[in-house]
Motif scaffolding. Structure first.
Motif, mmCIF file in Angstrom:
data_model
loop_
_atom_site.group_PDB
_atom_site.id
_atom_site.type_symbol
_atom_site.label_atom_id
_atom_site.label_comp_id
_atom_site.label_asym_id
_atom_site.label_seq_id
_atom_site.Cartn_x
_atom_site.Cartn_y
_atom_site.Cartn_z
ATOM 1 N N ALA A 1 4.954 3.654 7.613
ATOM 2 C CA ALA A 1 5.370 3.867 8.923
ATOM 3 C C ALA A 1 5.623 2.472 10.051
ATOM 4 O O ALA A 1 5.785 3.075 11.059
ATOM 5 C CB ALA A 1 4.194 3.838 9.636
ATOM 6 N N ALA A 2 5.204 1.614 9.403
ATOM 7 C CA ALA A 2 6.531 -0.067 9.712
ATOM 8 C C ALA A 2 7.591 0.088 9.696
ATOM 9 O O ALA A 2 8.081 -0.836 10.436
ATOM 10 C CB ALA A 2 5.480 -1.328 8.497
ATOM 11 N N TYR A 3 8.360 0.565 8.865
ATOM 12 C CA TYR A 3 9.622 0.918 9.195
ATOM 13 C C TYR A 3 10.591 2.144 9.475
ATOM 14 O O TYR A 3 10.819 2.961 10.060
ATOM 15 C CB TYR A 3 10.395 0.967 7.613
ATOM 16 N N GLY A 4 9.087 3.220 10.771
ATOM 17 C CA GLY A 4 9.809 3.897 11.314
ATOM 18 C C GLY A 4 9.696 5.538 10.607
ATOM 19 O O GLY A 4 10.238 6.155 11.974
ATOM 20 N N VAL A 5 9.613 5.571 9.569
ATOM 21 C CA VAL A 5 9.213 6.607 8.832
ATOM 22 C C VAL A 5 7.572 7.886 9.257
ATOM 23 O O VAL A 5 6.919 6.956 9.409
ATOM 24 C CB VAL A 5 8.781 6.411 7.239
ATOM 25 N N PRO A 6 7.732 8.579 9.725
ATOM 26 C CA PRO A 6 7.075 9.744 10.557
ATOM 27 C C PRO A 6 5.700 10.201 9.072
ATOM 28 O O PRO A 6 6.125 10.757 8.858
ATOM 29 C CB PRO A 6 7.634 11.298 11.426
ATOM 30 N N VAL A 7 4.664 10.374 9.370
ATOM 31 C CA VAL A 7 3.422 9.923 8.461
ATOM 32 C C VAL A 7 2.728 10.806 9.571
ATOM 33 O O VAL A 7 2.289 10.570 10.730
ATOM 34 C CB VAL A 7 2.684 8.728 7.969
ATOM 35 N N VAL A 8 2.113 11.547 8.911
ATOM 36 C CA VAL A 8 0.514 12.783 8.977
ATOM 37 C C VAL A 8 -0.130 11.556 9.761
ATOM 38 O O VAL A 8 -0.801 9.653 8.805
ATOM 39 C CB VAL A 8 0.035 12.828 8.507
ATOM 40 N N GLU A 9 -1.238 11.904 10.930
ATOM 41 C CA GLU A 9 -2.463 11.117 11.079
ATOM 42 C C GLU A 9 -3.385 11.051 10.041
ATOM 43 O O GLU A 9 -3.734 12.508 9.485
ATOM 44 C CB GLU A 9 -2.584 11.118 12.703
ATOM 45 N N VAL B 1 18.109 6.988 6.169
ATOM 46 C CA VAL B 1 18.355 5.377 6.545
ATOM 47 C C VAL B 1 16.679 4.382 6.280
ATOM 48 O O VAL B 1 17.449 3.075 6.030
ATOM 49 C CB VAL B 1 18.615 5.479 7.644
ATOM 50 N N ARG B 2 15.982 4.745 7.047
ATOM 51 C CA ARG B 2 15.037 3.777 7.125
ATOM 52 C C ARG B 2 14.345 3.717 5.717
ATOM 53 O O ARG B 2 13.677 2.679 5.837
ATOM 54 C CB ARG B 2 13.863 4.636 8.659
ATOM 55 N N LEU B 3 14.252 4.405 5.084
ATOM 56 C CA LEU B 3 13.781 4.527 3.582
ATOM 57 C C LEU B 3 14.612 3.478 2.596
ATOM 58 O O LEU B 3 13.788 2.004 1.717
ATOM 59 C CB LEU B 3 13.600 5.725 2.893
ATOM 60 N N SER B 4 16.197 3.595 3.314
ATOM 61 C CA SER B 4 16.880 2.798 2.216
ATOM 62 C C SER B 4 17.037 1.824 2.663
ATOM 63 O O SER B 4 17.189 0.507 2.282
ATOM 64 C CB SER B 4 18.504 3.234 2.136
ATOM 65 N N GLU B 5 16.611 1.196 3.834
ATOM 66 C CA GLU B 5 16.182 0.042 4.557
ATOM 67 C C GLU B 5 14.746 -0.465 4.062
ATOM 68 O O GLU B 5 14.868 -2.228 3.421
ATOM 69 C CB GLU B 5 16.629 -0.448 6.224
ATOM 70 N N LEU B 6 14.336 -0.102 3.650
ATOM 71 C CA LEU B 6 12.536 -0.717 3.472
ATOM 72 C C LEU B 6 13.554 -1.207 2.051
ATOM 73 O O LEU B 6 12.754 -2.107 1.216
ATOM 74 C CB LEU B 6 11.541 0.234 3.776
ATOM 75 N N ALA B 7 13.660 -0.144 1.030
ATOM 76 C CA ALA B 7 13.769 -0.618 -0.485
ATOM 77 C C ALA B 7 15.091 -2.128 -0.267
ATOM 78 O O ALA B 7 14.970 -2.672 -1.323
ATOM 79 C CB ALA B 7 15.166 0.204 -1.120
#
Length: 223
Positions: free
Chosen positions: A19-27, A184-190
């Motif tokens: 979520a900190a990298y903008g990936v949508p997650v369930v509440e 894209v966001r997950l690749s940036e996190l990694a």
């Protein structure tokens, strides 16, 4: 990540990083009692999923510590008691932080996005068909991280099951734009944390025409 007490983050901790990298997650909410589970479900919105929160039980379904589509207060209390009873039978004994009460994501085309650090190539990002299909089809594309949106779209276009995203035999289309953004966001996190993150697995992500959210996640860091 730096504050994580274990090399394998819990599902809730992993999704907080996403979520900190903008990936949508369930509440979701972490609770320690059946009454608190009822209160959390009213905030999250029924129906909900209940899952054990423990760094020692990564495969929760096999351990019998997951309940899905819990629809009312009575079911919530029963589900909470069943999960805690099953957790007590785990061997060796597991450290238990509580029970996670999470919104039930709407159904969609299930995909998986992940990342791992290769000894030779460094951080890699992956995308493929997820859920029960991940092991059956083994339909996955891999690229060096980070990737651009254009590169992420090319990865998706190379999937053997690419036609499913357009709708197939009555099924609704799935948002490729949403998946591109997540890749894209997950690749940036990694890539940003290549010195700490060994592996990320986000599965499933049910994709619909209007988007999708990460339902489960695994994140492993170096000791």
């Amino acid at each position: 990540i730096a504050a994580a007490p274990n090399t394998m983050l819990t599902e809730r901790e992993a999704k907080a990083v996403l979520a900190a990298y903008g990936v949508p997650v369930v509440e979701e909410r972490l609770v320690q009692s059946g009454a608190a589970a009822v209160e959390a479900a009213l905030v999250v919105g029924l129906p909900v999923a209940l899952k054990l929160e423990s760094p020692d039980v990564p495969h929760k379904t096999e351990a019998g510590v997951v309940r899905l589509n819990v629809r009312d207060a009575a079911e919530l209390r029963v589900a909470y008691e069943e999960i805690t009873a099953a957790a007590a039978r785990v061997s060796p004994p597991a450290r238990i932080a509580g029970v996670l009460v999470a919104e039930m994501a709407r159904p969609g085309l299930e995909v998986v996005v992940g990342a791992r650090r290769d000894p030779q190539f460094g951080p890699l990002v992956t995308v493929g068909m997820g859920g029960v299909l991940v092991e059956l089809l083994r339909d996955v594309q891999v690229a060096l991280a980070p990737v651009t949106p254009a590169e992420a779209r090319q990865m998706i276009d190379r999937l053997k099951a690419r036609a499913l995203f357009d709708g197939f035999r009555g099924s609704k289309p799935a948002s490729i734009d949403t998946l591109v953004d997540i890749v894209v966001r997950l690749s940036e996190l990694a890539a940003d944390h290549a010195d700490r993150i060994a592996e990320i697995d986000v599965n499933p992500i049910p994709l619909r025409e209007d988007g999708g959210v990460a339902v489960d996640a695994l994140l492993v860091v170096d000791a």
